[in-house]
Motif scaffolding. Structure first.
Motif, short mmCIF file in Angstrom:
data_model
loop_
_atom_site.label_atom_id
_atom_site.label_comp_id
_atom_site.label_asym_id
_atom_site.label_seq_id
_atom_site.Cartn_x
_atom_site.Cartn_y
_atom_site.Cartn_z
N ALA B 22 -7.14 -7.20 -1.68
CA ALA B 22 -6.73 -5.93 -1.34
C ALA B 22 -8.27 -5.02 -1.14
N PHE B 26 -9.29 -3.16 2.30
CA PHE B 26 -9.59 -1.61 2.29
C PHE B 26 -10.75 -1.30 2.53
N PRO B 31 -7.04 2.76 5.27
CA PRO B 31 -5.66 2.57 4.31
C PRO B 31 -4.73 2.56 5.32
N LYS B 58 1.68 -0.74 -1.80
CA LYS B 58 0.44 -0.41 -1.42
C LYS B 58 -0.37 0.71 -2.09
N GLN B 59 0.48 1.82 -2.79
CA GLN B 59 -0.35 2.86 -3.18
C GLN B 59 -1.06 2.30 -4.72
N TYR B 62 -3.70 0.07 -3.76
CA TYR B 62 -5.13 0.76 -3.34
C TYR B 62 -5.76 1.40 -4.58
N GLU B 63 -5.01 2.03 -5.50
CA GLU B 63 -5.57 2.69 -6.53
C GLU B 63 -6.34 1.81 -7.52
N LEU B 66 -9.55 0.74 -5.85
CA LEU B 66 -10.59 1.71 -6.16
C LEU B 66 -11.21 1.76 -7.32
N GLY B 106 -13.67 1.74 4.62
CA GLY B 106 -12.87 2.22 3.21
C GLY B 106 -13.59 3.35 2.68
N SER B 115 -6.29 11.08 4.07
CA SER B 115 -5.77 9.69 4.25
C SER B 115 -4.50 9.76 3.33
N VAL B 117 -3.20 7.66 1.34
CA VAL B 117 -3.06 6.96 -0.13
C VAL B 117 -3.86 7.94 -0.96
N THR B 122 -6.81 9.40 -6.76
CA THR B 122 -7.81 8.90 -6.22
C THR B 122 -9.04 9.89 -6.38
#
Lengths: 240, 240
Positions: B22, B26, B31, B58-59, B62-63, B66, B106, B115, B117, B122
Motif C-alpha cells: 500500500a 500511495f 489516493p 482503503k481508508q 491509507y492511514e 501514512l 503521495g 484528498s 482519504v 491524517t
C-alpha cells in the motif's frame, strides 16, 4: 417579520446577505460547527429559503463564502507601485494579517486540512490566492520572466507567511501584528540576500530593491542588526 | 499460488506485506488512483483477504501506510549531536528530501489537501511529524525552554522546508537535491541571524551556533556571499 424582509430584498441582495452571514459564521468557527440553520437564523429567514438560494446547502455556501473571501484577499494584495519594496510588502502584509485576524478560526480550519467541507475546489481557491500573491510580488519586482530560483523563492516565502500566520493564530495572535509583519518583511529581505548569492536574476533584483531602501527604513535597520550577528563570527570570513 | 503464499506468511508478515504494498502504491499515485484491488493484485492475494487484515478498507490501509511513513520520517530526523549545526541540518534535510523524492505523488496529495482519504486523523499525523522535527532541532540547539519567538522561527522554517519540497516535486525535482538542501540550510542561518537581532534567546543560539561553524564550511561560504549583498547597499548602514 422575515417575510416582510424577504419581499424587500432583491434576489441579488438576498444572496449577498446570506453569503455575508455565512462568511461571518465560517470566519469564527470550524466548518463542522456551522449549520445551515445557523445561517438562516442569523438573518432571520427559514432554512428552505437558504436552500432556494444555495441548493447545494452548506457545501455550496461554504465554497461561495470562500470564493468571496479569496476575491477580497486578492484585491488587498494590489498595492501602489511607489516607495521602497519593503514598504509595499509591509502594506500588503498588513492587509493580509488583518484578514487573518478577522477570520481566525475559519482561516485555521481551511489551511490545516482535514475539514469536512474541503474539496479539490476549495484547495484550488487557496492555491489561486497563493498564485495571486506571487504574481503581485513579481509585478513589484518588475520581472516579467521569473526563473526557477526566483519562483521557488517567492513561493517558499509565501508558504512561510501562511505558516507563520497559522502559528500566530495558534499563539493567540502574539506577537502584535506590526511585529509579526516586520519580521516577515525581514525574512523576505534576508531570503532575497541569501538567494541573490546563488542566482543572477535574484542578485539583480536584490541590487535594484536595496537601492530603493533608505538607511532609516526597515531594511537599513535590518542591515545594521544582522551584520553584527554575521561579523561577530568573523572567523567565518576567513579573517582569523 | 496465492493460497500457498498465504499459508507461508504469519499474520504479522502478511500485514506487513500488505502495508508495504500500500505504501508503495500511495507513494507514487494520488489516493484517488489507488484501489484495494490494486493493493491485492500487487501482492497476488484476493480482495477479501485484504479486508480481513484491514476491515476499514482503503481508508484504514491509507492511514496505516501514512503512520508507517511518519515513523520512518521521524526516525530520520534523529541525527548525532556532533559537528556544526549546519552539518546536522544538512544531514536531516538529506534524509527528508530523499523521503520526499521517493514518495513524490503521495507527499503532494497528502500536503496539498482536498484528498478523499484526508481526515482529522491524517492531518494529526502530519502535524505530529512537524512537531517531531521542531523537537529534534531544539535538542540540537540545546534549548529546553523555547520562547515564543524561537518556536515561531522553527515552525516557520519547517513550513518553508515543506513548502519548498512541494514546489520541488512540482518542478520535476529541480534544482538537484544537494542544491535545494544547501539553500534550505542557508535559509535557516539567515532566518536565525534576522531573528537573533529581535530576540535574546535567538541571539544566544546564533552566537553559540556560529561559533561552531568554520570558514570553509557552508556558513562561512554563506557569510562571504551575503555580506557583499548587504554592504553593497552600504548607504543602508548610514555610511553615506
Amino acid at each position: 417579520m422575515s417575510q416582510v424582509a424577504y419581499r424587500r430584498l432583491s434576489v441579488e441582495q438576498r444572496r449577498r446577505q446570506l453569503l455575508e452571514a455565512a462568511l461571518g459564521l465560517f470566519a469564527h468557527r470550524a466548518p463542522e460547527e456551522v449549520s445551515l440553520d445557523d445561517v438562516a437564523a442569523s438573518v432571520q429567514v427559514s432554512r428552505p429559503l437558504v436552500y432556494r438560494y444555495f441548493p447545494g446547502g452548506k457545501q455550496q455556501l461554504y465554497e461561495a463564502a470562500l470564493r468571496s473571501a479569496a476575491d477580497q484577499l486578492e484585491k488587498s494584495f494590489v498595492q501602489v507601485r511607489t516607495g521602497p519594496l519593503s514598504q509595499r510588502l509591509a502594506r500588503a502584509l498588513d492587509s493580509y494579517l488583518e484578514f487573518v485576524a478577522e477570520h481566525d478560526a475559519g482561516f485555521k480550519a481551511l489551511l490545516q486540512g482535514g475539514s469536512v467541507v474541503e474539496t479539490t475546489r476549495t484547495t484550488a481557491i487557496v492555491d489561486e490566492v497563493r498564485r495571486a500573491a506571487a504574481e503581485q510580488i513579481l509585478l513589484h519586482l518588475e520581472v516579467p520572466e521569473p526563473g526557477l530560483t526566483l519562483r521557488m523563492m517567492l513561493r517558499t516565502w509565501i508558504t512561510a507567511v501562511e505558516g507563520a500566520s497559522l502559528i500566530w493564530v495558534d499563539e493567540g495572535k502574539q506577537p502584535p501584528l506590526p511585529e509579526l509583519r516586520d519580521w516577515l518583511v525581514d525574512q523576505f529581505v534576508v531570503l532575497l540576500a541569501a538567494t541573490a548569492s546563488r542566482d543572477e536574476q535574484c542578485a539583480e533584483i536584490a541590487r535594484r530593491s536595496l537601492a530603493t531602501e533608505s538607511a532609516d527604513g526597515p531594511v537599513g535597520d535590518l542591515a545594521r542588526r544582522v551584520l553584527p550577528v554575521m561579523t561577530q563570527a568573523s572567523h567565518l570570513l576567513g579573517q582569523d
